[in-house]
Scaffold this motif. Structure first.
Motif, PDB file in Angstrom:
ATOM      1  N   GLY A  30       0.793  -1.231   0.000  1.00 22.37           N
ATOM      2  CA  GLY A  30       0.000   0.000   0.000  1.00 22.37           C
ATOM      3  C   GLY A  30       0.816   1.267   0.000  1.00 22.37           C
TER       4      GLY A  30
ATOM      5  N   THR B 107       0.985   4.003  -3.048  1.00 26.36           N
ATOM      6  CA  THR B 107       0.500   5.345  -2.721  1.00 26.36           C
ATOM      7  C   THR B 107       1.515   6.408  -3.125  1.00 26.36           C
ATOM      8  OG1 THR B 107      -0.818   4.512  -0.880  1.00 26.36           O
ATOM      9  CG2 THR B 107      -0.269   6.849  -0.851  1.00 26.36           C
TER      10      THR B 107
ATOM     11  N   LYS C 269       1.714   6.949  -6.995  1.00 29.76           N
ATOM     12  CA  LYS C 269       0.668   7.830  -7.530  1.00 29.76           C
ATOM     13  C   LYS C 269       0.979   9.289  -7.219  1.00 29.76           C
ATOM     14  CE  LYS C 269      -2.947   4.315  -7.089  1.00 29.76           C
ATOM     15  NZ  LYS C 269      -4.190   3.929  -6.351  1.00 29.76           N
TER      16      LYS C 269
ATOM     17  N   GLY D 109      -8.020  13.635  -4.029  1.00 29.35           N
ATOM     18  CA  GLY D 109      -8.356  12.444  -3.256  1.00 29.35           C
ATOM     19  C   GLY D 109      -7.126  11.597  -2.978  1.00 29.35           C
ATOM     20  N   THR D 110      -6.248  11.466  -3.969  1.00 27.08           N
ATOM     21  CA  THR D 110      -5.005  10.705  -3.792  1.00 27.08           C
ATOM     22  C   THR D 110      -4.127  11.354  -2.737  1.00 27.08           C
ATOM     23  OG1 THR D 110      -5.050   9.949  -6.085  1.00 27.08           O
ATOM     24  CG2 THR D 110      -2.930   9.862  -4.950  1.00 27.08           C
TER      25      THR D 110
ATOM     26  N   GLY E 124      -5.043  13.376  -0.324  1.00 28.42           N
ATOM     27  CA  GLY E 124      -5.662  13.249   0.988  1.00 28.42           C
ATOM     28  C   GLY E 124      -5.449  11.873   1.594  1.00 28.42           C
ATOM     29  N   TYR E 125      -5.590  10.835   0.775  1.00 28.57           N
ATOM     30  CA  TYR E 125      -5.384   9.468   1.264  1.00 28.57           C
ATOM     31  C   TYR E 125      -3.936   9.260   1.681  1.00 28.57           C
ATOM     32  CZ  TYR E 125      -4.882   4.399   1.231  1.00 28.57           C
ATOM     33  OH  TYR E 125      -4.594   3.106   1.574  1.00 28.57           O
ATOM     34  N   THR E 126      -3.008   9.791   0.872  1.00 27.10           N
ATOM     35  CA  THR E 126      -1.583   9.652   1.175  1.00 27.10           C
ATOM     36  C   THR E 126      -1.242  10.295   2.512  1.00 27.10           C
ATOM     37  OG1 THR E 126      -1.009   9.641  -1.168  1.00 27.10           O
ATOM     38  CG2 THR E 126       0.742  10.191   0.377  1.00 27.10           C
TER      39      THR E 126
ATOM     40  N   LYS F  85      -3.134  10.869   5.098  1.00 24.65           N
ATOM     41  CA  LYS F  85      -3.670  10.099   6.225  1.00 24.65           C
ATOM     42  C   LYS F  85      -2.867   8.830   6.468  1.00 24.65           C
ATOM     43  CE  LYS F  85      -8.425  11.779   5.685  1.00 24.65           C
ATOM     44  NZ  LYS F  85      -9.826  11.405   5.348  1.00 24.65           N
ATOM     45  N   LEU F  86      -2.533   8.116   5.384  1.00 25.44           N
ATOM     46  CA  LEU F  86      -1.797   6.862   5.528  1.00 25.44           C
ATOM     47  C   LEU F  86      -0.408   7.089   6.109  1.00 25.44           C
ATOM     48  CD1 LEU F  86      -1.421   3.827   5.011  1.00 25.44           C
ATOM     49  CD2 LEU F  86      -0.696   4.397   2.682  1.00 25.44           C
TER      50      LEU F  86
ATOM     51  N   ARG G 178      -0.431   8.206   9.734  1.00 17.98           N
ATOM     52  CA  ARG G 178      -0.754   7.095  10.637  1.00 17.98           C
ATOM     53  C   ARG G 178       0.471   6.221  10.877  1.00 17.98           C
ATOM     54  NH1 ARG G 178      -4.810   5.365   8.062  1.00 17.98           N
ATOM     55  NH2 ARG G 178      -3.923   3.544   7.000  1.00 17.98           N
TER      56      ARG G 178
END
Length: 544
Positions: free
Chosen positions: A242, A246, A249, A281-282, A284-286, A288-289, A292
């Motif tokens: 993952g 990520t 991208k 969106g990409t 934002g996801y990156t 957060k991941l 974390r």
């Protein structure tokens, strides 16, 4: 000076207030007439502002108007489209060698906004050393990068930058970096084993081609994940992991993203952030991941404070022991570590491979040196030491020359925080100043007539003593910048690059895939060779 976008936004706000005021008036107060007058007044004001900003000021009144400029750099034809069309930094390479200048070139960007490019040591020294805190990273680019990678050392300014660098420096001390060489070597062996498997093909099948840029990214991400935060990402063994996918991208921005980045210099950040594009969106996801993962790493490191004293301990453990950062401050630093610790080195390694494929005679010479000084990475059972690379001058030369000709970060930008001077030229507050390693590193004036050629020999012989490559100034080699903003991870990147390249070249004979290589540059977070497909052949003969 306020930007056109900022002033226009202010005028729109004023018009909105007038509109609201008019709407609140009773019907018999002549509000239609007032609205028409207000609209006309704002229209005239914006038109006058555009004429001033785009024509009169840059063409007639600017104190910078007489500086040397590129051909075609007129009020009717700016350099914006050329810079957007070409690979990042490419136009500057042409300008630095073709436009006579004393160290500063002026060009017009979108809407004729003035930009400066510094090209010679004296001007570079002023921006990077003597006035380094008068020229800071623009808020527009800092806010965008900060959202993705955290507000760490890369984006800190002034006193905060000095404090952060002081707390981070112990983690990047020479001895600490040398302790990571066994990790570099271990990951190199994993990479070789995986490449052998991936390049295998049946006798009746055509030779397989390998995307070396992808493999270099996977290897360097696995190294920084362990060295930086003490966690295995296993990207070499699992390309579908993952975190690796990520980042891939994230590092492939398209034309729209590049355009948005350029527009960020004139459009307020809040406006850009509210433009609906799929890439948000990409990102934002990156964010957060990665946050974390970094937060979890901080908690693990805090639960084992004695780890900082262990040899080969993670950068996080060492930085945590300094006591200079809050938990969120550590997260910001780790986000920068993960990006800056793998993608630029992967880019440099990819260029090394491209050049060695292009020059097989140099590849063979390098392989012979490596095999004479290092053990076989496929059979050795001990961890290699940093000093074993001290007797490999040609390996160092190949790495230096690649870093010179193809710096992973083609350019960086600064903005004047106040009215100041460069080379005694008046520089108004808010002026954007570009520092282009991609161009300075190939300056004919600084490097000689063969500046645009890849020639590792320039780092051998008499030039090896001072490691200058023949250049007469420290500011001729800007891959890691200079001064207070010099890359703190330079030693880590150089060590990682040498070990990985040594393992690869000693094991494989490399050649371009059928059809060759176009030689193009792929735009992204860093400058990489475009479509670098390579064929690998294991060369174990006569080596134990």
């Amino acid at each position: 000076m306020a930007t056109l976008g900022q002033i226009s936004a202010l005028l729109v706000v004023i018009f909105s207030i007038l509109l609201a005021y008019g709407a609140a008036k009773p019907p018999d107060s002549g509000q239609p007439y007032m609205l028409v007058c207000s609209f006309f007044a704002v229209f005239v004001a914006i038109s006058a502002l555009i004429i001033w900003e785009c024509c009169l000021y840059p063409g007639v009144y600017s104190p910078l108007r007489d500086l040397p400029k590129p051909p075609g750099n007129t009020l009717m034809s700016s350099q914006f489209h050329e810079r957007l069309r070409e690979p990042v930094g490419q136009p500057f390479r042409e300008w630095i060698n073709n436009i006579p200048n004393d160290g500063i070139i002026r060009y017009l960007d979108v809407m004729n906004i003035e930009r400066l490019v510094v090209t010679k040591p004296k001007a570079l020294a002023e921006v990077l050393v003597h006035k380094s805190y008068e020229f800071i990273k623009p808020r527009s680019s800092s806010s965008g990068i900060g959202r993705m990678f955290g507000i760490g050392l890369l984006l800190a300014e002034g006193e905060e930058h000095k404090i952060q660098r002081r707390h981070l420096s112990p983690a990047f001390a020479r001895q600490r970096i040398q302790d990571f060489y066994p990790l570099f070597w271990t990951k190199s062996k994993y990479l070789i084993d995986a490449l052998i498997v991936d390049s295998c093909h049946a006798p009746d099948e055509p030779e397989k081609s390998i995307d070396m840029c992808e493999w270099m990214s996977r290897a360097t991400l696995d190294i920084i994940s362990v060295a930086g935060i003490g966690q295995e990402f296993n990207s070499i063994q699992d390309p579908d992991s993952g975190i690796y996918q990520t980042y891939q991208k994230l590092f492939k921005p398209g034309y729209t993203t590049r355009l948005m980045g350029q527009m960020g210099f004139i459009i307020p950040g809040w406006a850009l952030r509210n433009i609906p594009i799929a890439r948000k969106g990409t990102i934002g996801y990156t964010i957060k991941l990665v946050k974390r993962i970094c937060r979890s790493a901080v908690q693990r490191a805090k639960s084992n404070p004695s780890a900082a004293s262990c040899r080969g301990s993670s950068l996080l453990s060492i930085v945590l022991a300094s006591g200079g950062f809050t938990d969120e401050g550590l997260v910001d630093q780790l986000m920068i570590f993960l990006v800056a610790g793998h993608e630029p080195t992967a880019s440099a390694l990819s260029w090394c491979i491209a050049m060695l494929c292009k020059h097989p005679e140099i590849q063979a010479k390098l392989r012979a040196e490596i095999r004479s000084g290092l053990p076989n990475p496929r059979t050795t059972i001990y961890s290699i030491a940093a000093n074993e690379f001290d007797t490999l001058p040609y390996l160092n030369a190949v790495c230096n020359e690649t870093l010179r000709l193809f710096p992973p970060a083609p350019l960086t930008v600064r903005v004047a925080t106040k009215d100041t001077t460069l080379l005694d030229h008046f520089i108004p507050k808010g002026t954007h100043v570009y520092i282009p390693p991609w161009a300075v590193n190939v300056s004919l004036e600084l490097w000689g007539e063969d500046a645009l050629e890849w020639n590792p020999e320039r780092w051998i012989g008499d030039m090896r003593s001072n490691n200058s490559g023949g250049a007469t100034s420290d500011y001729a080699f800007l891959t890691f910048l200079q001064g207070e903003r010099r890359c703190i991870g330079e030693g880590f990147a150089r060590g990682e690059m040498k070990v990985l390249l040594a393992a690869l070249i000693s094991t494989f004979e490399m050649d371009f895939a059928e059809g060759g290589w176009s030689g193009g540059v792929k735009n992204g977070m860093t400058a990489k060779p475009k479509d670098l497909m390579v064929r690998l052949k294991v060369v174990d003969e006569g080596w134990k």
